[in-house]
Design an enzyme around this catalytic site. Sequence first.
Site, PDB file in Angstrom:
ATOM      1  N   ARG A 234       0.851  -1.187   0.000  1.00  0.00           N
ATOM      2  CA  ARG A 234       0.000   0.000   0.000  1.00  0.00           C
ATOM      3  C   ARG A 234       0.888   1.239   0.000  1.00  0.00           C
ATOM      4  O   ARG A 234       1.929   1.271   0.669  1.00  0.00           O
ATOM      5  CB  ARG A 234      -0.927   0.029   1.228  1.00  0.00           C
ATOM      6  CG  ARG A 234      -2.095  -0.938   1.148  1.00  0.00           C
ATOM      7  CD  ARG A 234      -3.091  -0.522   0.069  1.00  0.00           C
ATOM      8  NE  ARG A 234      -4.300  -1.341   0.049  1.00  0.00           N
ATOM      9  CZ  ARG A 234      -4.455  -2.448  -0.631  1.00  0.00           C
ATOM     10  NH1 ARG A 234      -3.429  -2.931  -1.339  1.00  0.00           N
ATOM     11  NH2 ARG A 234      -5.600  -3.098  -0.624  1.00  0.00           N
ATOM     12  N   GLU A 263      -3.789   7.417  -4.713  1.00  0.00           N
ATOM     13  CA  GLU A 263      -4.036   6.702  -5.960  1.00  0.00           C
ATOM     14  C   GLU A 263      -5.334   7.178  -6.585  1.00  0.00           C
ATOM     15  O   GLU A 263      -6.327   7.338  -5.872  1.00  0.00           O
ATOM     16  CB  GLU A 263      -4.109   5.184  -5.707  1.00  0.00           C
ATOM     17  CG  GLU A 263      -2.774   4.585  -5.370  1.00  0.00           C
ATOM     18  CD  GLU A 263      -2.803   3.062  -5.300  1.00  0.00           C
ATOM     19  OE1 GLU A 263      -3.888   2.469  -5.535  1.00  0.00           O
ATOM     20  OE2 GLU A 263      -1.762   2.458  -5.026  1.00  0.00           O
ATOM     21  N   HIS A 282      -0.883  -0.195  -9.706  1.00  0.00           N
ATOM     22  CA  HIS A 282      -1.558  -1.045  -8.719  1.00  0.00           C
ATOM     23  C   HIS A 282      -2.224  -2.235  -9.426  1.00  0.00           C
ATOM     24  O   HIS A 282      -3.397  -2.538  -9.222  1.00  0.00           O
ATOM     25  CB  HIS A 282      -2.598  -0.257  -7.921  1.00  0.00           C
ATOM     26  CG  HIS A 282      -2.914  -0.884  -6.598  1.00  0.00           C
ATOM     27  ND1 HIS A 282      -3.392  -0.184  -5.522  1.00  0.00           N
ATOM     28  CD2 HIS A 282      -2.816  -2.175  -6.169  1.00  0.00           C
ATOM     29  CE1 HIS A 282      -3.585  -0.993  -4.492  1.00  0.00           C
ATOM     30  NE2 HIS A 282      -3.241  -2.219  -4.863  1.00  0.00           N
TER      31      HIS A 282
END
Length: 321
Positions: A234, A263, A282
């Site tokens: 993360r 993000e 991601h």
Amino acid sequence: MAKAKILMSQPIHEEGTKYITSRGYEARVAPDFTEATLIKEIQDAHGFLVRTAEIPASVINAGKVLKAIGRHGVGYDNIDVKAATARKIPVCITPRANALSVAEHVLALMLALAKRIIPFDAATRRNEWEIRNSYSAFDLDGKTLGILGMGRIGMLVCQKARAAFNMKVLAYDPLVPKEAMEKAGAQVGAIPEILKASDFVTLHVPSMPETKGMIGESQLKMMKRSAYLINCARGPIVDEAALVKALKDGTIAGAGLDVFDPEPPKADNPLFTLPSVVLSPHSAGLTVECVIRMATHAAQAIIDVLEGRRPEGVVNPEALE
């Protein structure tokens, strides 16, 4: 009798939708995942399958007949678990779904950095053939890999790095028994000694207040100047500004990042200008095999709750009491 409805915050792989409907449930995708829309759509939903949408208490509390939440993945920091627990609604992740795919992605980033794949590709396309004589690529064989977080993903990274590249693995995880880490082939150590000794450091810890910024300026300065940081966990785990500074200053050699904070990253993110970084959006857990596993496992967890079975991957087991 009307079918029980399972709402999806965003579209999932068609195999997941088929899984739901083949078992007699209505599968519905929200038109969008704004808070207002989800509050409207969830009111008659018995199950809620969540991808990356933010799910605050207001959405959960609007689910008048909501019985279960299934997370399409393993991170659940986007869901207000406390609100779900207060309603006795279990929140279930898919712990077996993405570990393999993410572990492979970690190794891919390590290889891309070690073998200089991105700059060599660009130079070759420019017909700059002499880059082959820069001798800047290196082997992974025998190098030291530090793993912070030895859950399913960390364990797989450990096993694959040792098997494929004969790497020495140093590991840290206060929640995993030392014996289990040693059985996987890792030497257990403290974070500072791992940072100082490793050629690559890969992060596999959850995003929570305790791990926010756990890799910052002081930790980066502990690493070798020749070392690389890998983050497929993360974004908030790493102090991004400190990382940019460390990369520009040569404090570390480079980084492989699949996650950012925030993000999606802003268009002017300075990481985009750094040649020593390999980036992906991601996507480590978004192989076709993995998204099918995440979709079907999340759906199965919801259906298990609705049909009176104990689901896998419950992060708030007190909701089942």
